[in-house]
Design an enzyme around this catalytic site. Structure first.
Site, short mmCIF file in Angstrom:
data_model
loop_
_atom_site.label_atom_id
_atom_site.label_comp_id
_atom_site.label_asym_id
_atom_site.label_seq_id
_atom_site.Cartn_x
_atom_site.Cartn_y
_atom_site.Cartn_z
N GLU A 21 0.64 -1.16 0.05
CA GLU A 21 -0.08 -0.16 0.01
C GLU A 21 0.58 1.21 -0.04
O GLU A 21 0.28 2.16 -0.68
CB GLU A 21 -0.96 -0.07 1.33
CG GLU A 21 -1.84 -1.09 1.03
CD GLU A 21 -2.80 -1.23 -0.26
OE1 GLU A 21 -3.13 -0.18 -0.83
OE2 GLU A 21 -3.10 -2.54 -0.45
N HIS A 24 1.82 1.92 -3.44
CA HIS A 24 0.84 2.56 -4.25
C HIS A 24 1.19 4.44 -3.98
O HIS A 24 0.98 5.10 -4.97
CB HIS A 24 -0.55 2.46 -3.75
CG HIS A 24 -0.93 1.14 -4.41
ND1 HIS A 24 -0.75 0.72 -5.80
CD2 HIS A 24 -1.53 -0.14 -3.83
CE1 HIS A 24 -1.43 -0.44 -5.78
NE2 HIS A 24 -1.70 -0.84 -4.86
N GLU A 98 -0.65 -2.68 -9.69
CA GLU A 98 -0.82 -3.81 -8.71
C GLU A 98 0.61 -4.34 -8.65
O GLU A 98 1.26 -4.64 -7.63
CB GLU A 98 -1.85 -4.52 -8.71
CG GLU A 98 -3.17 -3.92 -8.41
CD GLU A 98 -3.19 -3.54 -6.98
OE1 GLU A 98 -2.68 -4.35 -5.97
OE2 GLU A 98 -3.74 -2.39 -6.74
N ASP A 102 3.45 -4.55 -5.79
CA ASP A 102 3.92 -5.65 -5.18
C ASP A 102 5.57 -5.65 -5.41
O ASP A 102 6.34 -6.19 -4.59
CB ASP A 102 3.56 -6.98 -6.17
CG ASP A 102 2.06 -7.19 -5.93
OD1 ASP A 102 1.37 -6.88 -4.94
OD2 ASP A 102 1.52 -7.88 -6.69
#
Length: 157
Positions: A21, A24, A98, A102
């Site tokens: 997170e 992001h 995503e 990761d």
């Protein structure tokens, strides 16, 4: 997210998700998606203004030229149709983000193992479809399947 993680996952798994997170945030994914949504809304408004300035929506539906009925026709027929083709593009971008988050998590923790362990728990606890049809995934998934994400984490340097 956190109440579920704290109660059911180990510390390294929680760190993997939190690092994901944070990735992001560091990669500015939310801002980039917000900018794309604003551009899409602006393009749709321009397109609607153009269509409502013509008699195309009214001729298409065979109704009198009344502004409110034109809004209805423009939204439900034209924008839904355009949205059908735009949704996969947004999904593609989101899935790419995503993978990047990761990779950020793996880089921060020095290993993809915590995130992989978490994904495996997601699969068993959430009964996630780990092998969706590629066309269905392209149209309806905002995240890559967990199987693909695990494979990517194992293959990244």
């Amino acid at each position: 997210l956190f109440d579920t993680l704290v109660n059911h996952y180990e510390e390294d798994e929680i760190l993997g998700v939190v690092a994901h997170e944070v990735g992001h945030g560091k990669k500015r994914h939310v801002l980039k998606l917000l900018a794309l949504i604003i551009l899409q809304a602006f393009a749709f408004i321009l397109f609607a203004a153009y269509l409502l300035g013509t008699d195309l929506p009214y001729r298409f539906a065979g109704i009198p030229n009344v502004f409110y009925s034109g809004l209805f026709i423009t939204y439900f027929f034209f924008f839904d149709l355009l949205g059908f083709f735009i949704v996969p593009l947004f999904g593609l971008i989101s899935r790419r983000f995503e993978y990047q988050a990761d990779a950020f998590s793996k880089g921060i923790l020095g290993s993809g193992a915590p995130l992989i362990k978490t994904f495996k728990k997601f699969i068993t606890r959430e009964l996630d479809n780990i092998n969706p049809h590629p066309i269905f995934e392209a149209f309806y998934y905002s995240h890559p399947s967990l199987r693909k994400r695990i494979r990517a984490l194992k293959n990244w340097p």
